[in-house]
Scaffold this active site. Structure first.
Site, PDB file in Angstrom:
ATOM      1  CG  HIS A 413      -2.128  -0.865   1.066  1.00  0.00           C
ATOM      2  ND1 HIS A 413      -3.292  -0.463   0.459  1.00  0.00           N
ATOM      3  CD2 HIS A 413      -2.310  -2.151   1.423  1.00  0.00           C
ATOM      4  CE1 HIS A 413      -4.164  -1.469   0.478  1.00  0.00           C
ATOM      5  NE2 HIS A 413      -3.585  -2.504   1.058  1.00  0.00           N
ATOM      6  CE  LYS A 604      -6.225  14.132  -0.316  1.00  0.00           C
ATOM      7  NZ  LYS A 604      -6.206  12.861  -1.023  1.00  0.00           N
ATOM      8  NE  ARG A 605      -4.808  10.239   9.789  1.00  0.00           N
ATOM      9  CZ  ARG A 605      -4.602   9.308  10.721  1.00  0.00           C
ATOM     10  NH1 ARG A 605      -5.430   8.287  10.843  1.00  0.00           N
ATOM     11  NH2 ARG A 605      -3.597   9.411  11.564  1.00  0.00           N
ATOM     12  CE  LYS A 610      -2.913  10.881   2.755  1.00  0.00           C
ATOM     13  NZ  LYS A 610      -3.660  10.215   1.672  1.00  0.00           N
ATOM     14  CB  THR A 712     -10.078   5.181  -2.130  1.00  0.00           C
ATOM     15  OG1 THR A 712      -9.783   5.518  -0.766  1.00  0.00           O
ATOM     16  CG2 THR A 712      -9.385   3.887  -2.496  1.00  0.00           C
ATOM     17  CE  LYS A 716     -13.780   6.973  -0.074  1.00  0.00           C
ATOM     18  NZ  LYS A 716     -13.087   7.303   1.189  1.00  0.00           N
TER      19      LYS A 716
HETATM   20  C1  PLP Z   1     -11.797   7.420   1.468  1.00  0.00           C
HETATM   21  C2  PLP Z   1     -11.342   7.863   2.793  1.00  0.00           C
HETATM   22  C3  PLP Z   1      -9.983   8.099   3.024  1.00  0.00           C
HETATM   23  C4  PLP Z   1      -8.936   7.977   1.944  1.00  0.00           C
HETATM   24  O1  PLP Z   1      -8.794   9.238   1.335  1.00  0.00           O
HETATM   25  P1  PLP Z   1      -7.508   9.560   0.414  1.00  0.00           P
HETATM   26  O2  PLP Z   1      -7.806  10.910  -0.124  1.00  0.00           O
HETATM   27  O3  PLP Z   1      -7.478   8.512  -0.640  1.00  0.00           O
HETATM   28  O4  PLP Z   1      -6.335   9.542   1.314  1.00  0.00           O
HETATM   29  C5  PLP Z   1      -9.608   8.524   4.274  1.00  0.00           C
HETATM   30  N1  PLP Z   1     -10.504   8.693   5.266  1.00  0.00           N
HETATM   31  C6  PLP Z   1     -11.812   8.483   5.071  1.00  0.00           C
HETATM   32  C7  PLP Z   1     -12.751   8.696   6.204  1.00  0.00           C
HETATM   33  C8  PLP Z   1     -12.281   8.053   3.843  1.00  0.00           C
HETATM   34  O5  PLP Z   1     -13.587   7.821   3.674  1.00  0.00           O
END
Ligand code: PLP
Length: 875
Positions: A413, A604-605, A610, A712, A716
Site C-alpha cells: 500500500h 484526507k489524513r 499529501k 480512493t 469518491k
Molecule cells: C476514502 C477515505 C480516506 C482515503 O482518502 P484519500 O484521499 O485517498 O487519502 C480517508 N478517510 C476516510 C474517512 C475516507 O472515507
C-alpha cells in the site's frame, strides 16, 4: 420517570425525551434529502421506489409492528420513557432482523456448495455506520422511512445517532470495508478477519486551532450489529521458549490470551448474500496469573487480566507510518493466530476437507482457501501457517512451504520508507521465539536460491535478505510477504510499476510472474446510492438502475452530455447537496458559508506527502491577490480542509494549526467578504465524508508524484460530480485516462521529473527567490502574519519547506496556481463545468470496487464472481 420526562438539560439532546405523535397519513416521499418533501409526479415516484426500495403497505405495517416489539422486548421501554437513542436501537434491531435469515442461509449455502473461500486479513476495517447501508442493500429504505414517519419519527435523525465503527485510519482501512461490500455483492464466499478494537480512531476536537484527541468509546451504548460467539473462542500463545525434540519442535511455557470472536453481517447488494466479518477481542483466560497466587496475589491477578485484554484495546492511529511497539506486534500476531485456527478448522470441517481422501490432508488447502494480506500488518500469517503445518501437522518443510505460498497473497500500500514495517529482532525473539526460527529458515532457503542464481553477488543477498543487519537487526516484513506469497500487487498502475522498477526491483527480477496490479476502487452503494441519493436518482432516470451493480454502465451518460435538462438536473442536485452541507456546518459548528461559492475540498489524513501545505500556499496567494485588487471579480471559493494528524506527528499537527490560523485571518478580513473562506472540517471520518463529498465542486488530489499509492478519496469525489485538480499520481493517472486528461485539472511534476530533480538536487530557494507571490506567502507565514500573538509559531514549517522538504512543495507551486486560475475561470460557466462533471461521472466505471474485487478473484484467488442471487429466506 416523571422528572426525566421534564427533560434534563444536562443530558445530550439525543437522550431527551419528547413524545412523538403517531401519524396516519402516508409520508410525503423524499426526493433528495436537501429539499423539503414535496408531491412527486407518478414518474418520479417510480424512480424513487426503484432506488430506495418499495414502501408497500404490508412492508410498512410489519416494520411498525417489529419496531414496537423491539422497543418493548429488546429495549424494555415504552413510548413515554424511550429516548431518541432507544428509537435508533429499535430501528437497528428491526432492520437487523431482515439480515438474520439471509445470513444463516448464506452460510448453509456455502457449506452445501463448498466453494473456495477467501479470507481478507486486515488490521483495519473502517466501516463507518451500518444502518443505512443495510437498508440500501436490502431495499428497505423507503419502507422504513414511511414506517417511522407514521410513528411520528424522523429516520434521518435516528440514523445520525449511530456511532461510526472507526476501526481504521484512512484509505487502507476504508478499502477493506469497500472490499467486503463488493465481495458480498459478487457472491464470493468471503470473510473479513480483524480486531475488535474497543477504541477506534480517536475523535478529533479543534481547540483554539489545535488538534486535541479524544478516546473513541464507540461501544459505550452497545453495538446492535455484532454477535459475540464465545463458543468459538481460540487460544493465542505468546513468549515462552522452543524445545527441539527428535519428533519435532515444541513451543512451551507460553502465556495464553484468548481470542473471542464477534461476527458482523456483511450484506451484498440485493442478492440475499450475507457474509461475515469476524473481529477478535482479547480475553484473559480464567486461570490467568492464578497458578501460583498467594493470599495477596489473587486480587492482583484479577486486576492484571487487563494486561492481556489490552491487546484489543485501541487502534494505533498512524497512517503510512510504522511505530515498532510491542503491543502492536502482539495485535498483529493475535489476529493472525486466531484467524488461522479458524480457517483450518473450517477447512477440516468442510465437505471437501473431511472426505476420506482429503481428511487431515492440508496439501489441498490452496484449492479451497485464499488468504489476502492487507499490507504487511498481518504478515505473521506466513510464519504462523508454516508453524502449524510443520510443528503441529508434521508436514515436511517443502510441502508446507508450497501450501503456504500457494495460499497467501500480499497487497502493498505504500512506497514511503517510514511506513515499511521493520521489526527489531530482539522484540521478536522474546515475544515469538518459534516464529523467529521459522523466519530464519525461510530466509536461509531464500538466500540459498538467490545465491545460486547470482553467485558471488553478496550485495544482492544483503538487499534481498529478510533480515536487515545494522546496530539493530530487523525483519523486513515486506520481503517476508513477497517470498511467502504467490502474488504481490500494488494498488494503482503507476504504483505497481514503481514497485517493479524500484522498491522491489530485485524481487521482480527473480519472480516477475508474482507481480500484479489491482487498481483500487470504492463501493458505489455507500459512495453514491447511500450518500448521494439525489444524484443516483437523476442517473437512474436516464439509464436505469443497473449501474449500481455494474458501474461501467455509467458510460451511457455520455449520450446526455449535451442534454440541457440532464445538465440542469446534475447541477441542481449539486446545489442542493451544497445547501444541505452548509446547513449542517451552520447547525453543528456555527459557521456560515456562501452556498454559491465553489466548494473546494481537501479531505484526507494530514501528511506532508499529501501536501496540504501546497493548498495553504494557494489560499494565501488568493488572499493576497484579492487584497491587491479588491474591486476585480474573483470566483468565490470556500476552501475546506479536513483530516486527522497522527497524535505523535508534530509537523502534521502544526499544519492543522496553520490552516486554522490562516482561516482566522482570511475569514475575518472585511475586504475579502464571502469571496474566500477557509474552513477546517473537524473530525473527518467515514460519516463526514458521506456528507461532505456529495457537496464538493473541486477535489484536491495534490500529492507529490510517486508518493500516493492510489488514493480512493479521489474516486469518491469523481463519482459524486466534483472535478479533480491533481498531480499525475496514484489512481489520478487512470482517472485522467478514463475521463480524458482535458476533463481533469492536471498539473505539476510527473514521476520522471521528480526522479530527475532528486538526481540534480531540489533547491527550494530557487523557487522562493524567483517567484514573488511565493516569497510573499512564505514570508507571511514565517513573519507571523497568521500568528500575530506568536510570530515564530510556524518557523519550523517554513524551515522544513525551505531546507529539507522531501515532497518538493515549491517545485509545483507555480503550475498549481496557474491550474487553479483555470479552475476559477471554468467555474464561471456552469454549463461547461457541468459537462466536464458528466464526462467524469460517465468515466467512473473502472473505479468500482466490484471491478477491483473481480480482478482479485480471477487473477489471484482463483475464484469466479457472480451477479446471481442466492435463494431468499422464507423469513
Ligand atoms: C476514502 C477515505 C480516506 C482515503 O482518502 P484519500 O484521499 O485517498 O487519502 C480517508 N478517510 C476516510 C474517512 C475516507 O472515507
Amino acid at each position: 420517570l416523571d422528572s426525566r420526562r421534564e427533560g434534563d438539560p444536562t443530558r445530550p439532546a439525543t437522550d431527551r425525551i419528547s413524545q412523538p405523535a403517531a401519524r396516519t397519513s402516508p409520508r410525503p416521499p423524499r426526493t433528495t434529502r436537501a429539499t423539503m418533501p414535496k408531491p412527486l409526479t407518478d414518474q418520479e415516484k417510480r424512480k424513487q421506489i426503484s432506488v430506495r426500495g418499495l414502501a408497500g403497505v404490508e412492508n410498512v405495517a410489519d416494520l411498525k409492528t417489529n419496531f414496537n416489539r423491539h422497543l418493548h422486548f429488546t429495549l424494555v421501554k415504552d413510548r413515554n420513557v424511550a429516548t431518541r437513542r432507544d428509537y435508533y436501537f429499535a430501528l437497528a434491531h428491526t432492520v437487523r432482523d431482515h439480515l438474520v435469515g439471509r445470513w444463516i442461509r448464506t452460510q448453509q449455502h456455502y457449506y452445501e456448495k463448498d466453494p473456495k473461500r477467501v479470507y481478507y486479513l486486515s488490521l483495519e476495517f473502517y466501516m463507518g455506520r451500518t444502518l443505512q447501508n443495510t437498508m440500501v442493500n436490502l431495499a428497505l429504505e423507503n419502507a422504513c422511512d414511511e414506517a417511522l414517519y407514521q410513528l411520528g419519527l424522523d429516520m434521518e435523525e435516528l440514523q445520525d445517532i449511530e456511532e461510526d465503527a472507526g476501526l481504521g485510519n484512512g484509505g487502507l482501512g476504508r478499502l477493506a470495508a469497500c472490499f467486503l461490500d463488493s465481495m458480498a455483492s459478487l457472491g464470493l464466499a468471503a470473510y473479513g478477519y480483524g480486531i475488535r478494537y474497543e477504541f477506534g480512531i480517536f475523535n478529533q476536537k479543534i481547540v483554539k486551532g489545535w488538534q486535541v484527541e479524544e478516546a473513541d468509546d464507540w461501544l459505550r451504548y452497545g453495538n446492535p450489529w455484532e454477535k459475540a460467539r464465545p463458543e468459538y473462542m481460540r487460544p493465542v500463545h505468546f513468549y515462552g521458549r522452543v524445545e527441539h525434540h527428535p519428533d519435532g519442535v515444541k513451543w512451551v511455557d507460553t502465556q495464553v490470551v484468548l481470542a473471542l470472536p464477534y461476527d458482523t453481517p456483511v450484506p451484498g447488494y440485493r442478492n440475499n448474500v450475507v457474509n461475515t466479518m469476524r473481529l477478535w477481542s482479547a480475553k484473559a483466560p480464567c486461570e490467568f496469573n492464578l497458578k501460583d497466587f498467594n493470599v495477596g496475589g489473587y486480587i492482583q491477578a484479577v486486576l492484571d487480566r487487563n494486561l492481556a485484554e489490552n491487546i484489543s484495546r485501541v487502534l494505533y492511529p498512524n497512517d503510512n507510518f510504522f511505530e515498532g511497539k510491542e503491543l502492536r506486534l502482539k495485535q498483529e500476531y493475535f489476529v493472525v493466530a486466531a484467524t488461522l485456527q479458524d480457517i483450518i478448522r473450517r477447512f477440516k470441517a468442510s465437505k471437501f476437507g473431511s472426505t476420506e481422501v482429503v481428511r487431515m490432508d492440508l496439501t489441498k488447502l490452496p484449492e479451497k482457501v485464499a488468504i489476502q494480506l492487507n499490507d504487511t500488518h498481518p504478515a505473521m500469517a506466513i510464519p504462523e501457517l508454516m508453524r502449524i503445518l510443520v510443528d503441529d501437522e508434521k508436514l515436511s518443510w517443502e510441502t508446507a512451504w508450497d501450501i503456504c505460498v500457494r495460499t497467501c497473497a500480499y497487497t502493498n500500500h505504500t512506497v514511503l520508507p517510514e511506513a515499511l514495517e521493520r521489526w527489531p529482532i530482539d522484540l521478536f525473539q522474546n515475544l515469538l521465539p518459534r516464529h523467529l526460527e521459522i523466519i530464519y529458515e525461510i530466509n536461509r532457503r531464500h538466500l540459498e536460491r538467490i545465491g545460486s542464481l547470482y553467485p558471488g553477488d553478496f550485495d544482492r543477498l544483503r538487499r534481498m535478505s529478510l533480515i536487515e543487519e545494522g546496530d539493530q537487526k530487523k525483519i523486513n516484513m515486506a520481503h517476508l510477504c513477497i517470498v511467502g506469497s504467490h502474488a504481490v500487487n500494488g494498488v494503482a498502475r503507476i504504483h505497481s510499476d514503481i514497485l517493479k522498477a524500484s522498491v522491489f526491483k530485485d524481487f521482480y527480477e527473480v519472480d516477475p510472474q508474482k507481480f500484479q496490479n489491482k487498481t483500487n476502487g470504492i463501493t458505489p452503494r455507500r459512495w453514491l446510492v447511500m450518500s448521494n441519493p439525489g444524484l443516483a436518482e437523476v442517473i437512474a432516470e436516464r439509464i436505469g438502475e443497473d449501474f449500481i451493480r455494474d458501474l461501467d454502465q455509467l458510460k451511457k451518460l455520455l449520450k446526455f452530455v449535451d442534454d440541457e435538462a440532464f445538465l440542469r438536473d446534475v447541477a441542481k442536485i449539486k446545489q442542493e447537496n451544497k445547501m444541505k452541507f452548509a446547513a449542517h456546518l451552520e447547525e453543528h459548528y456555527k459557521v456560515k458559508i456562501n452556498p454559491n461559492s465553489m466548494f473546494d475540498l481537501q479531505v484526507k489524513r494530514i501528511h506532508e506527502y499529501k501536501r496540504q501545505l501546497l493548498n495553504c500556499l494557494h489560499i494565501i496567494t488568493m488572499y493576497n491577490r484579492i487584497k491587491k485588487e479588491p474591486n476585480k471579480f474573483w470566483t468565490p471559493r470556500t476552501i475546506m480542509i479536513g483530516g486527522k494528524a497522527a497524535p505523535g506527528y508534530h509537523t502534521a499537527k502544526m499544519i492543522i494549526k496553520l490552516i486554522t490560523s490562516i482561516g482566522e485571518v482570511v475569514n475575518n478580513d472585511p475586504v475579502i467578504g464571502d469571496r474566500l473562506k477557509v474552513i477546517f472540517l473537524e473530525n473527518y471520518r467515514v460519516t463526514l465524508a458521506e456528507k461532505a463529498i456529495p457537496a464538493a465542486d473541486l477535489s484536491e488530489q495534490i500529492s507529490t508524484a510517486g508518493t500516493e499509492a492510489s488514493g480512493t478519496g479521489n474516486m469518491k469525489f469523481m463519482l459524486n460530480g466534483a472535478l479533480t485538480i491533481g498531480t499525475m499520481d496514484g489512481a489520478n493517472v487512470e482517472m485522467a485516462e478514463e475521463a480524458g486528461e482535458g476533463n481533469l485539472f492536471i498539473f505539476g511534476m510527473r514521476v520522471d521529473d521528480v526522479e530527475a530533480m532528486d538526481k540534480k538536487g531540489y533547491n527550494a530557494n530557487e523557487y522562493y527567490n524567483r517567484i514573488p507571490e511565493l516569497k510573499q506567502a512564505v514570508d507571511q507565514v514565517s513573519g507571523g502574519y497568521f500568528s500575530p500573538n506568536e510570530p515564530g509559531l510556524f518557523k519550523d514549517i517554513v524551515n522544513m519547506l525551505m531546507n529539507h522538504d522531501r515532497f518538493k512543495v515549491f517545485a509545483d507551486y507555480e503550475e498549481y496556481i496557474k491550474c487553479q486560475e483555470h479552475v476559477s475561470e471554468l467555474y464561471k460557466n456552469t454549463k461547461e463545468w457541468t459537462k466536464k462533471v458528466v464526462h467524469n461521472i460517465a468515466a467512473c466505471g473502472k473505479f468500482s470496487s466490484d471491478r477491483t474485487i473481480s480482478q482479485y478473484a480471477r487473477e489471484i484467488w482463483g475464484m469466479e464472481p457472480t451477479l446471481e442471487k442466492i435463494p431468499a429466506p422464507d423469513d
